[in-house]
Design a protein around this motif. Structure first.
Motif, PDB file in Angstrom:
ATOM      1  N   MET A   1      43.051  34.477  25.919  1.00  0.00           N
ATOM      2  CA  MET A   1      41.916  35.176  25.457  1.00  0.00           C
ATOM      3  C   MET A   1      42.059  36.620  25.916  1.00  0.00           C
ATOM      4  N   ALA A   2      41.630  37.548  25.079  1.00  0.00           N
ATOM      5  CA  ALA A   2      41.677  38.962  25.446  1.00  0.00           C
ATOM      6  C   ALA A   2      40.402  39.636  24.964  1.00  0.00           C
ATOM      7  N   ASP A   3      39.974  40.641  25.701  1.00  0.00           N
ATOM      8  CA  ASP A   3      38.846  41.459  25.258  1.00  0.00           C
ATOM      9  C   ASP A   3      39.147  42.919  25.546  1.00  0.00           C
ATOM     10  N   SER A   4      38.275  43.786  25.112  1.00  0.00           N
ATOM     11  CA  SER A   4      38.474  45.219  25.330  1.00  0.00           C
ATOM     12  C   SER A   4      37.324  45.820  26.122  1.00  0.00           C
ATOM     13  N   GLY A   5      36.734  45.013  26.995  1.00  0.00           N
ATOM     14  CA  GLY A   5      35.604  45.458  27.812  1.00  0.00           C
ATOM     15  C   GLY A   5      36.036  46.290  29.001  1.00  0.00           C
ATOM     16  N   ARG A   6      35.281  46.182  30.111  1.00  0.00           N
ATOM     17  CA  ARG A   6      35.498  47.001  31.309  1.00  0.00           C
ATOM     18  C   ARG A   6      36.784  46.686  32.044  1.00  0.00           C
ATOM     19  N   GLY A   7      37.312  45.510  31.889  1.00  0.00           N
ATOM     20  CA  GLY A   7      38.536  45.149  32.608  1.00  0.00           C
ATOM     21  C   GLY A   7      38.234  44.332  33.846  1.00  0.00           C
ATOM     22  N   LEU A   8      39.211  44.253  34.744  1.00  0.00           N
ATOM     23  CA  LEU A   8      39.101  43.447  35.952  1.00  0.00           C
ATOM     24  C   LEU A   8      38.260  44.144  37.012  1.00  0.00           C
ATOM     25  N   SER A   9      37.596  43.348  37.815  1.00  0.00           N
ATOM     26  CA  SER A   9      36.842  43.880  38.941  1.00  0.00           C
ATOM     27  C   SER A   9      37.781  44.085  40.126  1.00  0.00           C
ATOM     28  N   LEU A  27      44.863  19.541  39.031  1.00  0.00           N
ATOM     29  CA  LEU A  27      44.685  18.094  39.020  1.00  0.00           C
ATOM     30  C   LEU A  27      45.391  17.438  37.839  1.00  0.00           C
ATOM     31  N   GLN A  28      45.348  18.081  36.694  1.00  0.00           N
ATOM     32  CA  GLN A  28      45.915  17.502  35.481  1.00  0.00           C
ATOM     33  C   GLN A  28      47.429  17.674  35.381  1.00  0.00           C
ATOM     34  N   TYR A  29      47.937  18.853  35.764  1.00  0.00           N
ATOM     35  CA  TYR A  29      49.342  19.178  35.522  1.00  0.00           C
ATOM     36  C   TYR A  29      50.126  19.553  36.775  1.00  0.00           C
ATOM     37  N   GLY A  30      49.480  19.654  37.914  1.00  0.00           N
ATOM     38  CA  GLY A  30      50.170  20.055  39.131  1.00  0.00           C
ATOM     39  C   GLY A  30      50.644  21.496  39.036  1.00  0.00           C
ATOM     40  N   ALA A  31      51.790  21.775  39.602  1.00  0.00           N
ATOM     41  CA  ALA A  31      52.322  23.145  39.626  1.00  0.00           C
ATOM     42  C   ALA A  31      52.879  23.593  38.280  1.00  0.00           C
ATOM     43  N   ALA A  32      52.926  22.692  37.295  1.00  0.00           N
ATOM     44  CA  ALA A  32      53.503  23.026  35.992  1.00  0.00           C
ATOM     45  C   ALA A  32      52.577  23.881  35.128  1.00  0.00           C
ATOM     46  N   ALA A  33      51.316  24.006  35.490  1.00  0.00           N
ATOM     47  CA  ALA A  33      50.354  24.794  34.713  1.00  0.00           C
ATOM     48  C   ALA A  33      49.769  25.892  35.585  1.00  0.00           C
ATOM     49  N   ARG A  34      49.317  26.962  34.919  1.00  0.00           N
ATOM     50  CA  ARG A  34      48.699  28.045  35.693  1.00  0.00           C
ATOM     51  C   ARG A  34      47.765  28.871  34.812  1.00  0.00           C
ATOM     52  N   LEU A  35      46.872  29.565  35.471  1.00  0.00           N
ATOM     53  CA  LEU A  35      45.965  30.515  34.844  1.00  0.00           C
ATOM     54  C   LEU A  35      46.432  31.898  35.241  1.00  0.00           C
ATOM     55  N   GLU A  36      46.695  32.757  34.255  1.00  0.00           N
ATOM     56  CA  GLU A  36      47.157  34.119  34.516  1.00  0.00           C
ATOM     57  C   GLU A  36      46.083  35.100  34.071  1.00  0.00           C
ATOM     58  N   LEU A  37      45.788  36.091  34.901  1.00  0.00           N
ATOM     59  CA  LEU A  37      44.795  37.116  34.601  1.00  0.00           C
ATOM     60  C   LEU A  37      45.451  38.475  34.723  1.00  0.00           C
ATOM     61  N   GLU A  38      45.193  39.354  33.761  1.00  0.00           N
ATOM     62  CA  GLU A  38      45.774  40.696  33.825  1.00  0.00           C
ATOM     63  C   GLU A  38      44.941  41.686  33.024  1.00  0.00           C
ATOM     64  N   GLU A  39      45.208  42.953  33.262  1.00  0.00           N
ATOM     65  CA  GLU A  39      44.553  44.020  32.517  1.00  0.00           C
ATOM     66  C   GLU A  39      45.047  44.001  31.077  1.00  0.00           C
ATOM     67  N   ASN A  40      44.173  44.342  30.140  1.00  0.00           N
ATOM     68  CA  ASN A  40      44.516  44.486  28.735  1.00  0.00           C
ATOM     69  C   ASN A  40      44.548  45.976  28.440  1.00  0.00           C
ATOM     70  N   GLU A  41      45.711  46.510  28.115  1.00  0.00           N
ATOM     71  CA  GLU A  41      45.840  47.952  27.881  1.00  0.00           C
ATOM     72  C   GLU A  41      45.348  48.314  26.489  1.00  0.00           C
ATOM     73  N   PRO A  42      44.609  49.383  26.286  1.00  0.00           N
ATOM     74  CA  PRO A  42      44.277  50.406  27.263  1.00  0.00           C
ATOM     75  C   PRO A  42      43.100  50.035  28.158  1.00  0.00           C
TER      76      PRO A  42
END
Length: 66
Positions: A1-9, A27-42
Motif C-alpha cells: 500500500m502507498a499513499d502521498s500523505g505526510r510520510g513516516l513519523s 505466527l503464520q509464517y515465521g521468519a519467512a514473512a515480513r512487514l516493510e515500511l518506508e518513505e514514498n518519494e517525494p
C-alpha cells in the motif's frame, strides 16, 4: 500500500495495528514473512507485506501427528 500523505513519523511502525500485523505474520509464517515500511518519494508512506511463495506448513506437513 502507498499513499502521498505526510510520510513516516519519528517512530515509524510503532503503532498497535502494525505490531499486530507483525505478530500475525510471525505466527503464520515465521521468519519467512515480513512487514516493510518506508518513505514514498517525494512524500508519503509505503507498506509492503512479504510472504513466502509456499503457504504456512500445517501440522501434518510438518511431520506431527494430528
Amino acid at each position: 500500500m502507498a499513499d502521498s500523505g505526510r510520510g513516516l513519523s519519528d517512530l515509524p511502525g510503532s503503532g498497535t495495528g502494525l505490531d499486530n500485523i507483525r505478530k500475525r505474520l510471525q505466527l503464520q509464517y515465521g521468519a519467512a514473512a515480513r512487514l516493510e515500511l518506508e518513505e514514498n518519494e517525494p512524500q508519503g508512506f509505503v507498506a509492503r507485506i512479504r510472504l513466502p511463495l509456499a503457504g504456512p506448513a500445517t501440522t501434518a506437513e510438518a511431520g506431527h501427528a494430528g
